[in-house]
Write a protein that holds these residues in place. Structure first.
Motif, PDB file in Angstrom:
ATOM      1  N   VAL A 152     -10.859 -41.637   1.803  1.00 25.13           N
ATOM      2  CA  VAL A 152     -10.133 -42.835   1.389  1.00 25.13           C
ATOM      3  C   VAL A 152      -9.273 -42.463   0.186  1.00 25.13           C
ATOM      4  N   HIS A 153      -7.991 -42.809   0.228  1.00 22.63           N
ATOM      5  CA  HIS A 153      -7.089 -42.448  -0.859  1.00 22.63           C
ATOM      6  C   HIS A 153      -7.147 -43.472  -1.987  1.00 22.63           C
ATOM      7  N   ARG A 154      -6.934 -42.980  -3.199  1.00 24.43           N
ATOM      8  CA  ARG A 154      -6.903 -43.825  -4.397  1.00 24.43           C
ATOM      9  C   ARG A 154      -5.487 -43.814  -4.968  1.00 24.43           C
ATOM     10  N   TYR A 155      -5.077 -44.973  -5.490  1.00 23.87           N
ATOM     11  CA  TYR A 155      -3.721 -45.133  -6.016  1.00 23.87           C
ATOM     12  C   TYR A 155      -3.835 -45.630  -7.457  1.00 23.87           C
ATOM     13  N   PHE A 156      -3.537 -44.731  -8.395  1.00 22.76           N
ATOM     14  CA  PHE A 156      -3.704 -45.013  -9.815  1.00 22.76           C
ATOM     15  C   PHE A 156      -2.391 -45.503 -10.413  1.00 22.76           C
ATOM     16  N   THR A 195      -7.494 -48.702  -3.490  1.00 24.63           N
ATOM     17  CA  THR A 195      -7.755 -47.729  -2.432  1.00 24.63           C
ATOM     18  C   THR A 195      -7.066 -48.175  -1.151  1.00 24.63           C
ATOM     19  N   TYR A 196      -6.869 -47.207  -0.231  1.00 26.56           N
ATOM     20  CA  TYR A 196      -6.224 -47.531   1.035  1.00 26.56           C
ATOM     21  C   TYR A 196      -6.535 -46.431   2.026  1.00 26.56           C
ATOM     22  N   THR A 197      -6.795 -46.821   3.277  1.00 23.87           N
ATOM     23  CA  THR A 197      -7.009 -45.859   4.341  1.00 23.87           C
ATOM     24  C   THR A 197      -6.479 -46.426   5.650  1.00 23.87           C
ATOM     25  N   LEU A 198      -6.015 -45.534   6.516  1.00 24.84           N
ATOM     26  CA  LEU A 198      -5.617 -45.906   7.878  1.00 24.84           C
ATOM     27  C   LEU A 198      -6.579 -45.319   8.906  1.00 24.84           C
ATOM     28  N   ASN A 199      -7.649 -44.701   8.417  1.00 28.99           N
ATOM     29  CA  ASN A 199      -8.671 -44.135   9.305  1.00 28.99           C
ATOM     30  C   ASN A 199      -9.604 -45.255   9.731  1.00 28.99           C
ATOM     31  N   PRO A 200      -9.631 -45.614  11.022  1.00 29.26           N
ATOM     32  CA  PRO A 200     -10.466 -46.747  11.465  1.00 29.26           C
ATOM     33  C   PRO A 200     -11.952 -46.515  11.200  1.00 29.26           C
TER      34      PRO A 200
END
Length: 203
Positions: A152-156, A195-200
């Protein structure tokens, strides 16, 4: 100094409204609302950065349906927003006021607070080899992580209070240019991340 957002909670998922991509393709790509307070005396301007530190470093693994990007793959930084010379009397940015939609080949004159300057984000480099997408991507372009990424990606989002009204920056400039130019001029910093993810499998 404090940084808050009504668009997402610190450490929690960001809605797709504020992402550049979703499971169907391009997303609304609106910048989130941000507000900062308690800037120290002597603040003459602010700088704003948004950086994802979870970007895969092996491009050949990205976006493939036959494999995943391993969680333990080494990661790098990806700049989603770099803005400098935000006037000292500005303490909030409304949702969608700087970005509202994804512009193929990049925004040529992104909106922002009067007097502020918008820098390049890293979609500039990412799309450089694609003639249909290549261009200068200025201002905010939100999350669009690989759908096959196990992380899961994090956006600071980071806001810096500075003791100068303007930074010495090239045209165009990058987040690295901002970090170099504000060295020795930072009075305070505030941050939060979504956070953001496109992985189902991770959603």
């Amino acid at each position: 100094m404090r940084l808050t957002s009504t668009s997402f909670h610190n450490g929690q998922p960001m809605p797709a409204e504020f992402a550049a991509g979703d499971t169907a393709g391009f997303a609304p790509n609106r910048n989130p609302q941000l507000a900062w307070s308690e800037a120290p005396a002597g603040t003459r301007s602010f700088a704003l950065l948004c950086i994802d530190p979870d970007v895969p470093t092996v491009a050949a693994t990205v976006g493939r349906s036959d494999c995943t990007v391993p969680r333990d793959q080494p990661r790098g930084d990806f700049t989603h927003w770099a803005m400098a010379d935000i006037p000292a009397d500005v303490q909030a940015i409304a949702a969608g006021s700087c970005s509202d939609g994804f512009s193929v080949k990049g925004k040529t004159a992104p909106a922002g607070p009067a007097g502020a300057r918008q820098g390049l984000n890293d979609f500039t480099g990412w799309f450089a080899g694609n003639p249909d997408m290549a261009g200068q991507y200025l201002g905010y372009d939100g999350p669009y992580p690989p759908f096959n990424d196990e992380r899961v990606h994090r956006y600071f989002f980071r806001v810096f209070a500075l003791d100068v009204a303007q930074l010495d920056l090239p045209t165009p400039f990058t987040a690295a240019d901002v970090l170099r130019a504000m060295h020795g001029h930072v009075l305070a910093e505030a941050a939060l991340h979504g956070t953001y993810t496109l992985n189902p499998a991770l959603a």
